[in-house]
Enzyme design. Structure first.
Site, PDB file in Angstrom:
ATOM      1  N   TYR A 150      -2.442  -5.103  -1.745  1.00 18.94           N
ATOM      2  CA  TYR A 150      -2.412  -5.566  -0.813  1.00 18.94           C
ATOM      3  C   TYR A 150      -3.743  -4.253  -0.052  1.00 18.94           C
ATOM      4  O   TYR A 150      -2.788  -3.746   0.900  1.00 18.94           O
ATOM      5  CB  TYR A 150      -1.765  -6.439   0.054  1.00 18.94           C
ATOM      6  CG  TYR A 150      -2.074  -6.965   1.112  1.00 18.94           C
ATOM      7  CD1 TYR A 150      -3.434  -8.668   1.728  1.00 18.94           C
ATOM      8  CD2 TYR A 150      -2.213  -6.880   2.554  1.00 18.94           C
ATOM      9  CE1 TYR A 150      -3.663  -8.379   2.569  1.00 18.94           C
ATOM     10  CE2 TYR A 150      -2.461  -6.814   3.459  1.00 18.94           C
ATOM     11  CZ  TYR A 150      -2.956  -8.230   3.838  1.00 18.94           C
ATOM     12  OH  TYR A 150      -3.394  -8.603   4.574  1.00 18.94           O
ATOM     13  N   ASP A 245      -4.813   3.853  -0.443  1.00 13.13           N
ATOM     14  CA  ASP A 245      -4.533   2.682   0.847  1.00 13.13           C
ATOM     15  C   ASP A 245      -2.972   3.422   1.016  1.00 13.13           C
ATOM     16  O   ASP A 245      -2.090   3.010   0.331  1.00 13.13           O
ATOM     17  CB  ASP A 245      -4.196   0.973   0.835  1.00 13.13           C
ATOM     18  CG  ASP A 245      -4.187   0.657   1.581  1.00 13.13           C
ATOM     19  OD1 ASP A 245      -3.251   0.832   2.713  1.00 13.13           O
ATOM     20  OD2 ASP A 245      -4.281  -0.530   0.994  1.00 13.13           O
ATOM     21  N   LYS A 273      -0.204   1.359  10.280  1.00 11.29           N
ATOM     22  CA  LYS A 273       1.133   1.338  10.612  1.00 11.29           C
ATOM     23  C   LYS A 273       1.697   2.936  11.074  1.00 11.29           C
ATOM     24  O   LYS A 273       1.322   2.820  12.956  1.00 11.29           O
ATOM     25  CB  LYS A 273       1.783   0.831   9.356  1.00 11.29           C
ATOM     26  CG  LYS A 273       1.275  -0.572   9.162  1.00 11.29           C
ATOM     27  CD  LYS A 273       2.199  -1.180   7.941  1.00 11.29           C
ATOM     28  CE  LYS A 273       1.984  -2.066   7.243  1.00 11.29           C
ATOM     29  NZ  LYS A 273       2.041  -3.362   7.358  1.00 11.29           N
TER      30      LYS A 273
HETATM   31  N1  PLP Z   1      -2.740  -1.759   3.318  1.00  6.51           N
HETATM   32  C1  PLP Z   1      -1.348  -2.233   3.225  1.00  6.51           C
HETATM   33  C2  PLP Z   1      -1.016  -1.824   1.422  1.00  6.51           C
HETATM   34  C3  PLP Z   1      -0.868  -3.169   3.639  1.00  6.51           C
HETATM   35  O1  PLP Z   1       0.408  -3.058   3.830  1.00  6.51           O
HETATM   36  C4  PLP Z   1      -1.187  -3.881   4.751  1.00  6.51           C
HETATM   37  C5  PLP Z   1      -0.876  -4.950   5.555  1.00  6.51           C
HETATM   38  O2  PLP Z   1       0.425  -4.659   5.053  1.00  6.51           O
HETATM   39  C6  PLP Z   1      -3.005  -3.715   4.841  1.00  6.51           C
HETATM   40  C7  PLP Z   1      -3.795  -2.606   4.147  1.00  6.51           C
HETATM   41  C8  PLP Z   1      -3.309  -4.292   6.620  1.00  6.51           C
HETATM   42  O3  PLP Z   1      -2.645  -3.533   7.501  1.00  6.51           O
HETATM   43  P1  PLP Z   1      -3.182  -4.781   8.970  1.00  6.51           P
HETATM   44  O4  PLP Z   1      -2.325  -6.020   8.223  1.00  6.51           O
HETATM   45  O5  PLP Z   1      -2.935  -3.464   9.872  1.00  6.51           O
HETATM   46  O6  PLP Z   1      -4.737  -5.810   8.582  1.00  6.51           O
END
Ligand code: PLP
Length: 432
Positions: A150, A245, A273
């Site tokens: 994700y 990511d 985060k």
């Molecule tokens: N990338 C990862 C690995 C995530 O876990 C998340 C959200 O949980 C995101 C991207 C997206 O971040 P945001 O919720 O701040 O848009």
């Protein structure tokens, strides 16, 4: 007391009734609605340290941690003071400010692969922008993601594997066009051969491969030995960029993220985060020659009204400065003890606990068993993520007391989960 009389009498239920008239599903992000586990979400009034309190006055040991940012625990005094001081100097300028420079220096010190970066306001924006610059840099249209990964909700990333194990993706959300999904290729996670095949089939077309270096959005799944090194080699050979990511893993599994823990350097990194200390932030960055393409230096456009927001920068800076080696040692020790104690309390319940540092997931044999365990824990004052596809997040404020409380609750909740499992599978379920 039946579920329905309980629901009707709580303040949480009253707030959720009002919320349901305003928000789809009563929430502002889907997992909060408890759809995977049933029941009524607890509406939170305040948080401090390892704890949450709901509007009914119930106290919980928190393993959601706002889905990752709260690594120091809630309302950490340094973060609160930094936010208050920053807010008193104005909440947004729309101009450069010292705090964004200081936070960027903390990040680049911890992650040397990030030579230049850009702040945005969410992980979604960061991942979306990283792929745009990868496409701009390579002049290629396609990206590879891994099934179960994700990366936020940008259209190109709301894509699952098509009918084969690997290949052209299909939208996972209505509103994402087949044409957009067709530019996203999907391979199974931890399967280098599948990536190799995709890269040779689409050789001159792949701009980037994006991966959570520790998968944390299908429950925690660590990378297989050699997997990240293999992705590094395959992408480099194909002239595609490797994008880590690290929205969850950055400053979580190691100060330098998964790239430091596993010793593999990506071309670009996506963050969010923790670097915002609980305020809305994302960032993407990496190789200077790639990042040079971003406006105003280059032709790849990306901008943001609140990018580098001083209050968010202050929260992130205070958080990163408080993340000492000692904090990481304590997070590791707590994670290890939590894993050990959960497995021990499970007794005959079939559960497997996967963990990397302070990120872990207890995998149950069925969602119904997990649901029973989740509610058993919730009713005993332990807040878990309301889906077993999610990671549990430990904070530096979790200690002996939280472990004791967690295990006491877990022993009883596992017994309830076992009953649910027996109802589902019959007596034959009991494992040796
Ligand atoms: N990338 C990862 C690995 C995530 O876990 C998340 C959200 O949980 C995101 C991207 C997206 O971040 P945001 O919720 O701040 O848009």
């Amino acid at each position: 007391m039946t579920e329905s009389t309980e629901v009707a009498t709580t303040r949480s239920a009253e707030w959720m009734t009002r919320a349901a008239r305003l928000f789809p599903g009563g929430v502002n992000s889907p997992v909060r609605a408890f759809h995977a586990v049933g029941g009524t979400p607890r509406v939170i009034e305040r948080a401090a340290g390892s704890r949450l309190w709901d509007v009914d006055g119930n106290e919980y040991v928190d393993y959601v941690g706002s889905w990752g940012p709260m690594i120091l625990g809630h309302a950490h005094p340094d973060v609160v003071a930094a936010v208050q001081a920053a807010a008193a100097r104005g909440t947004s300028y729309g101009a450069p400010s010292p705090l964004e420079v200081e936070l960027a220096e903390e990040i680049t010190d911890a992650m040397p692969s990030i030579e230049r970066l850009r702040f945005v306001s969410s992980g979604t924006e960061a991942a979306m922008s990283a792929l745009r610059v990868a496409r701009g840099f390579t002049g290629r249209p396609k990206v590879i993601k891994l099934a179960g990964g994700y990366h936020g909700h940008a259209d190109a990333l709301l894509v699952r594997a098509g009918s084969g194990a690997a290949g052209i993706g299909q939208p996972t959300s209505a509103g994402v066009t087949a044409a957009t999904a067709a530019d996203t290729l999907v391979a199974p996670y931890n399967d280098l051969l599948a990536v190799e095949r995709l890269l040779s089939e689409h050789r001159a077309e792949v701009a980037a491969l994006i991966v959570e270096p520790v998968a944390a959005n299908m429950g925690v799944v660590p990378p297989a030995d050699g997997y990240l090194e293999g992705l590094r080699r395959l992408t480099a050979d194909a002239g595609a960029l490797l994008v880590f990511d690290e929205v969850i893993t950055g400053f979580r599994v190691h100060r330098g993220g998964a790239q430091a823990l596993y010793g593999v350097q990506p071309d670009l990194t996506v963050l969010g985060k923790i670097i915002g200390g609980g305020l809305p932030v994302g960032a993407y960055g990496g190789r200077v020659d790639v990042m040079a393409l971003i406006a105003p230096d280059g032709p790849v456009y990306q901008a943001g009204t609140l990018s580098g927001n001083p209050v968010a920068m202050a929260a992130g800076l205070a958080t990163l400065r408080a993340l000492t080696d000692d904090v990481y040692d304590r997070l590791e020790a707590y994670g290890a003890e939590l894993q050990r104690g959960l497995v021990e309390s499970a007794e005959v319940v079939n559960v497997r606990v996967a963990r990397v540092g302070s990120l872990l997931t207890a995998f149950f044999s069925t969602d119904a068993t997990f649901g029973a365990f989740f509610h058993g824990m919730l009713n005993r004052g332990v807040m878990l993520p309301p889906s077993q596809q999610e990671a549990w997040f430990v904070s530096a404020a979790h200690g002996e007391l939280e472990l004791t409380q967690t295990f006491a609750a877990a022993r009883e909740a596992f017994a309830e989960a076992r009953m649910a499992d027996m109802r589902e599978h019959g007596e034959a379920f009991v494992v040796d």
